[in-house]
Design a protein around this motif. Structure first.
Motif, PDB file in Angstrom:
ATOM      1  N   UNK A  74       0.833  -1.209   0.000  1.00 20.55           N
ATOM      2  CA  UNK A  74       0.000   0.000   0.000  1.00 20.55           C
ATOM      3  C   UNK A  74       0.865   1.256   0.000  1.00 20.55           C
ATOM      4  N   UNK A  75       1.912   1.263   0.796  1.00 18.96           N
ATOM      5  CA  UNK A  75       2.763   2.465   0.836  1.00 18.96           C
ATOM      6  C   UNK A  75       3.546   2.615  -0.461  1.00 18.96           C
ATOM      7  N   UNK A  76       3.895   1.490  -1.091  1.00 17.05           N
ATOM      8  CA  UNK A  76       4.544   1.586  -2.411  1.00 17.05           C
ATOM      9  C   UNK A  76       3.584   2.199  -3.430  1.00 17.05           C
ATOM     10  N   UNK A  77       2.314   1.799  -3.333  1.00 15.72           N
ATOM     11  CA  UNK A  77       1.323   2.371  -4.265  1.00 15.72           C
ATOM     12  C   UNK A  77       1.115   3.856  -3.990  1.00 15.72           C
ATOM     13  N   UNK A  78       1.108   4.227  -2.705  1.00 10.54           N
ATOM     14  CA  UNK A  78       0.956   5.652  -2.372  1.00 10.54           C
ATOM     15  C   UNK A  78       2.146   6.435  -2.938  1.00 10.54           C
ATOM     16  N   UNK A  79       3.330   5.841  -2.849  1.00 13.25           N
ATOM     17  CA  UNK A  79       4.529   6.492  -3.393  1.00 13.25           C
ATOM     18  C   UNK A  79       4.359   6.700  -4.903  1.00 13.25           C
ATOM     19  N   UNK A  80       3.871   5.667  -5.564  1.00 13.49           N
ATOM     20  CA  UNK A  80       3.650   5.755  -7.015  1.00 13.49           C
ATOM     21  C   UNK A  80       2.603   6.830  -7.313  1.00 13.49           C
ATOM     22  N   UNK A  81       1.584   6.873  -6.501  1.00 11.88           N
ATOM     23  CA  UNK A  81       0.503   7.845  -6.697  1.00 11.88           C
ATOM     24  C   UNK A  81       1.013   9.272  -6.556  1.00 11.88           C
ATOM     25  N   UNK A  82       1.932   9.481  -5.658  1.00 13.63           N
ATOM     26  CA  UNK A  82       2.426  10.834  -5.400  1.00 13.63           C
ATOM     27  C   UNK A  82       3.461  11.280  -6.430  1.00 13.63           C
ATOM     28  N   UNK A  83       4.060  10.304  -7.141  1.00 11.55           N
ATOM     29  CA  UNK A  83       5.104  10.675  -8.121  1.00 11.55           C
ATOM     30  C   UNK A  83       4.513  11.445  -9.292  1.00 11.55           C
TER      31      UNK A  83
END
Lengths: 382, 164
Positions: free
Chosen positions: A373-382
């Motif tokens: 989930x945090x990896x996806x949030x990171x991707x979302x914020x990029x």
């Protein structure tokens, strides 16, 4: 003409959580950080005690106040853990979940038109519960600058001096905030000065990570004006068994029991047997779950820091309450994140004033899911 | 490193030995270099003896047989439990070996590719050991839980995806 809902029911809007639940349910690839309950199973011994009680045919009502041996065990437990002393015969009531206890408290202490000060952000049921009881909600904001602790200044500024009842929940859902003795003292002083009845929801008391839990009821002069709500859902991962309890002065508990005995009669018998076993034999399981939550908490806070997401260091419950890391509102961010990456978080606005601009992120979720989930949030914020 | 940090590290490794150093650091609040050093110490001190996958062989096409063998021994002046254990532990087929209390002495878990393999191993290698007086072999028929991992289907998360 069909059935007309009462004005009190009509006055309560649908839960803000409902919208995000429905959005999340529309897809099957969601990693949910929106869950307000443990991901652990109820300790096995408690479950087997429930089954055993059924096999023995223990399926009749118990005493209205709950099985006496359970009330005794609760009394011993809270004395040992939180320095709270209550008489199991007169000062403890077993309820169908802590939520019933809160509802009973509102109905027992609130007169129509009474003001109930609610420390916000707050569990979603408090404000509707006050409305159902005929009271008026007075939000008392907590602020990130205070690590979301309730302060005397906020009580004064919001006009809580004129309230009859104060509702507070620490460790807090949704912020994860905790209050120690030094923070509770000014609040207790305010409650005494202004003759407030305090409903202290301490359902997350077992889940504190950097210090021990302190109950406001242990402060001087507070036991006589406070009811303490607790239960088995969070500490023992027993949400579905619906078992809570409330402790307070005999007259308060008797009044709450007067409602309980007509509405609920008694808490579920099977769940009471499970709870008794949990109290007597499942401390190790609670310790293990708490340690696991703590590791996840630290992981999540570290990941937020790496991602540049501002988040104060919550020390209790299983929630982090970060700031929305974009220019969006919490609702917009949560919807977009769910849409783009399938990660469900709950916008802070759902929990009342002061929640806007934040997100409730639950870490009652396995490490693999948290990492993804945090990896996806990171991707979302990029 | 504090005892609690060391315990948190051990608990994390027990939960999943494949957590990355970065994740372990995040979970324990330690620096990555401290995590690496601590793990090296745990390994060097013999606290952490190894890392293995827990495999549900029934989910594979590969034949795999596990047997629990109760082994009784008779000791003499020249032969102690340690001597017998060294001899038993030397075989690759012996997966787990413990001296236990009760009706027999050694609890031996033997793994092989077939029941014939395992039977032959016990007959040819374990039974002839001079100190061994009796073996009783139990073939594992189904594994429900191993090394703390439940092989059942009870891990589904049926909680609501968003709840109060």
């Amino acid at each position: 003409m069909g059935i007309q809902l009462s004005e009190r029911v009509q006055a309560v809007p649908p839960s803000g959580i409902r919208k995000f639940f429905e959005l999340a349910e529309e897809r099957d690839d969601v990693i949910s950080l929106g869950v307000g309950e443990p991901d652990f199973a109820t300790p096995w011994r408690a479950r087997t005690a429930a089954v055993d009680s059924l096999e023995r045919g223990q399926t009749s009502y118990t005493a209205n106040r709950g099985m006496r041996e359970l009330r005794e065990a609760i009394g011993e437990h809270v004395d040992a853990e939180y320095d709270l002393e209550y008489d199991p015969d007169e000062e403890i009531l077993v309820t169908a979940g802590a939520s019933e206890a809160v509802d009973l408290a509102f109905r027992a202490f609130v007169n129509p038109g009474d003001t109930v000060a609610v420390a916000e952000p707050a569990y979603v049921s408090y404000a509707p519960g006050v409305t159902f009881a005929g009271g008026e909600v007075l939000p008392v904001p907590t602020y990130e600058r205070d690590e979301f602790r309730l302060t005397r200044e906020a009580l004064e500024a919001s006009g809580a001096a004129d309230a009859e009842v104060l509702v507070m929940c620490f460790p807090n859902n949704p912020t994860g905030a905790t209050m120690e003795l030094e923070h509770l003292a000014p609040v207790a002083e305010f409650a005494r000065e202004h003759d407030l009845t305090v409903i202290s929801d301490e359902i997350y008391a077992a889940l504190q990570y950097e210090h021990e839990h302190t109950s406001i009821a242990t402060l001087p002069g507070m036991a006589s004006r406070t009811v303490v709500v607790n239960g088995f859902s969070k500490a023992y991962a027993m949400t579905g068994l619906r078992l809570g309890y409330v402790m307070g002065p005999a007259e308060a508990i008797t009044g709450m029991n007067r409602i309980h005995q007509y509405g609920m009669l008694s808490a579920p018998t099977t769940a009471q047997h499970a709870a008794l076993e949990a109290l007597e034999h499942c401390d190790d399981a609670v310790d293990e779950m708490t340690a696991a939550y703590d590791r996840r908490r630290q992981f999540l806070l570290a990941r937020f820091e790496e991602l540049g997401i501002e988040c104060f260091r919550a020390k209790g419950a299983f929630y982090a309450f970060p700031e929305v890391p974009t220019e969006q509102t919490g609702d917009e961010f949560a919807e977009d994140l769910l849409e783009a990456e399938g990660v469900a978080v709950v916008p802070g606005s759902v929990f009342g004033s002061g929640g806007e601009g934040h997100l409730r992120v639950s870490y009652a979720t396995g490490m693999d899911e948290l990492r993804e989930a945090t990896d996806r949030i990171e991707r979302f914020l990029d | 490193m504090t005892a609690s940090a060391r315990d948190a590290l051990l608990d994390s490794l027990l939960e999943n030995a494949r957590y990355s150093t970065a994740d372990l650091a995040r979970m324990t609040g330690l620096d990555e270099s401290d995590v690496e050093a601590a793990i090296a110490d745990l390994e060097e001190d013999g606290v952490v003896r190894g890392y293995r996958a827990v495999v549900d062989w029934e989910s594979t096409d590969r034949e795999r047989v596990r047997a629990v063998v109760e082994v009784n021994v008779e000791l003499d002046r020249e032969t102690g439990y340690g001597d017998v254990s060294r001899r038993l532990a030397g075989y690759d087929a012996v997966d787990t070996l413990r001296l236990v209390s009760g009706d027999y002495d050694f609890h031996v878990e033997v793994i092989g590719d077939s029941m014939r393999d395992v039977s032959a191993f016990i007959a040819d290698e374990i039974a002839p050991i001079p100190a061994v007086t009796q073996t009783v072999t139990h073939y594992a028929m189904t594994t429900y839980k191993e090394s703390g991992v439940d092989f059942g289907d009870g891990d589904d998360d049926d909680r609501l995806s968003v709840s109060p």
